[in-house]
Design a protein around this motif. Sequence first.
Motif, PDB file in Angstrom:
ATOM      1  N   ARG A 154      97.734  -8.820  81.056  1.00 27.47           N
ATOM      2  CA  ARG A 154      99.302  -8.616  80.850  1.00 27.47           C
ATOM      3  C   ARG A 154      99.715  -7.727  80.445  1.00 27.47           C
ATOM      4  N   GLU A 155      98.244  -6.630  79.876  1.00 25.98           N
ATOM      5  CA  GLU A 155      98.587  -5.447  79.499  1.00 25.98           C
ATOM      6  C   GLU A 155      99.688  -4.262  80.459  1.00 25.98           C
ATOM      7  N   ARG A 156     100.755  -3.986  79.154  1.00 24.79           N
ATOM      8  CA  ARG A 156     102.070  -2.693  80.541  1.00 24.79           C
ATOM      9  C   ARG A 156     100.954  -1.696  81.225  1.00 24.79           C
ATOM     10  N   ASP A 157      99.909  -1.707  79.943  1.00 28.41           N
ATOM     11  CA  ASP A 157      99.205   0.275  81.123  1.00 28.41           C
ATOM     12  C   ASP A 157      97.679  -0.740  81.511  1.00 28.41           C
ATOM     13  N   ALA A 158      97.359  -1.690  82.494  1.00 24.53           N
ATOM     14  CA  ALA A 158      96.447  -2.153  82.663  1.00 24.53           C
ATOM     15  C   ALA A 158      95.044  -0.921  82.953  1.00 24.53           C
ATOM     16  N   LYS A 159      94.896   0.304  83.587  1.00 20.72           N
ATOM     17  CA  LYS A 159      94.192   1.332  83.755  1.00 20.72           C
ATOM     18  C   LYS A 159      93.611   0.887  82.422  1.00 20.72           C
ATOM     19  N   ARG A 160      94.666   1.641  81.652  1.00 21.33           N
ATOM     20  CA  ARG A 160      93.941   2.560  80.016  1.00 21.33           C
ATOM     21  C   ARG A 160      93.146   0.957  79.667  1.00 21.33           C
ATOM     22  N   CYS A 161      93.610   0.149  79.953  1.00 25.87           N
ATOM     23  CA  CYS A 161      92.616  -1.347  79.099  1.00 25.87           C
ATOM     24  C   CYS A 161      91.495  -1.498  79.601  1.00 25.87           C
ATOM     25  N   GLU A 162      91.630  -1.697  81.219  1.00 21.63           N
ATOM     26  CA  GLU A 162      89.600  -1.650  81.791  1.00 21.63           C
ATOM     27  C   GLU A 162      89.304  -0.476  81.131  1.00 21.63           C
ATOM     28  N   ALA A 163      88.987   0.830  81.064  1.00 20.01           N
ATOM     29  CA  ALA A 163      89.579   1.815  80.696  1.00 20.01           C
ATOM     30  C   ALA A 163      89.016   1.932  79.385  1.00 20.01           C
TER      31      ALA A 163
END
Length: 151
Positions: free
Chosen positions: A76-85
């Motif tokens: 549900r995050e806007r920046d899913a790549k940043r969240c995973e990183a």
Amino acid sequence: MKNNRGYGALRRAWGWGLALCWLAGGVAAAEADCSRATAPQRCELNRQGNVSCNDLPADGRHACLQFYTPALSCLRERDAKRCEALRAAHSSCGGLEGKARRLCINERLPPPDCARAANPARCRARAEAELKCADREIAQRLCVRKALQGE
């Protein structure tokens, strides 16, 4: 009839003292062991954020916790790549605390995704300003604001 004027305040003070001791013990126990928490995964993520920001004073800790605490679900995050990183960075910077941990995490985070931003140029300028001001803990927001106003 007895005179009980001072006993109410004494009882209240004693009650507050017991409550504070109980809360302090509960917080320390919660930080130490997330396996007994109601939501152990959320507890562990909050603990990771706290380890990253534990050296900051209270006035700078809130923004730090918002930035360095991973989300429970990256879907549900806007920046899913940043969240995973961010999640991966926390696991790779496991032995560090405070400023060293924040620097380690910053090195592993990708730049923000400005493709869907309302003003992509402004988004990129903000990302550059945040990188330039990353070493400032408390005055970071002021540094970013000044860098953006200088344009």
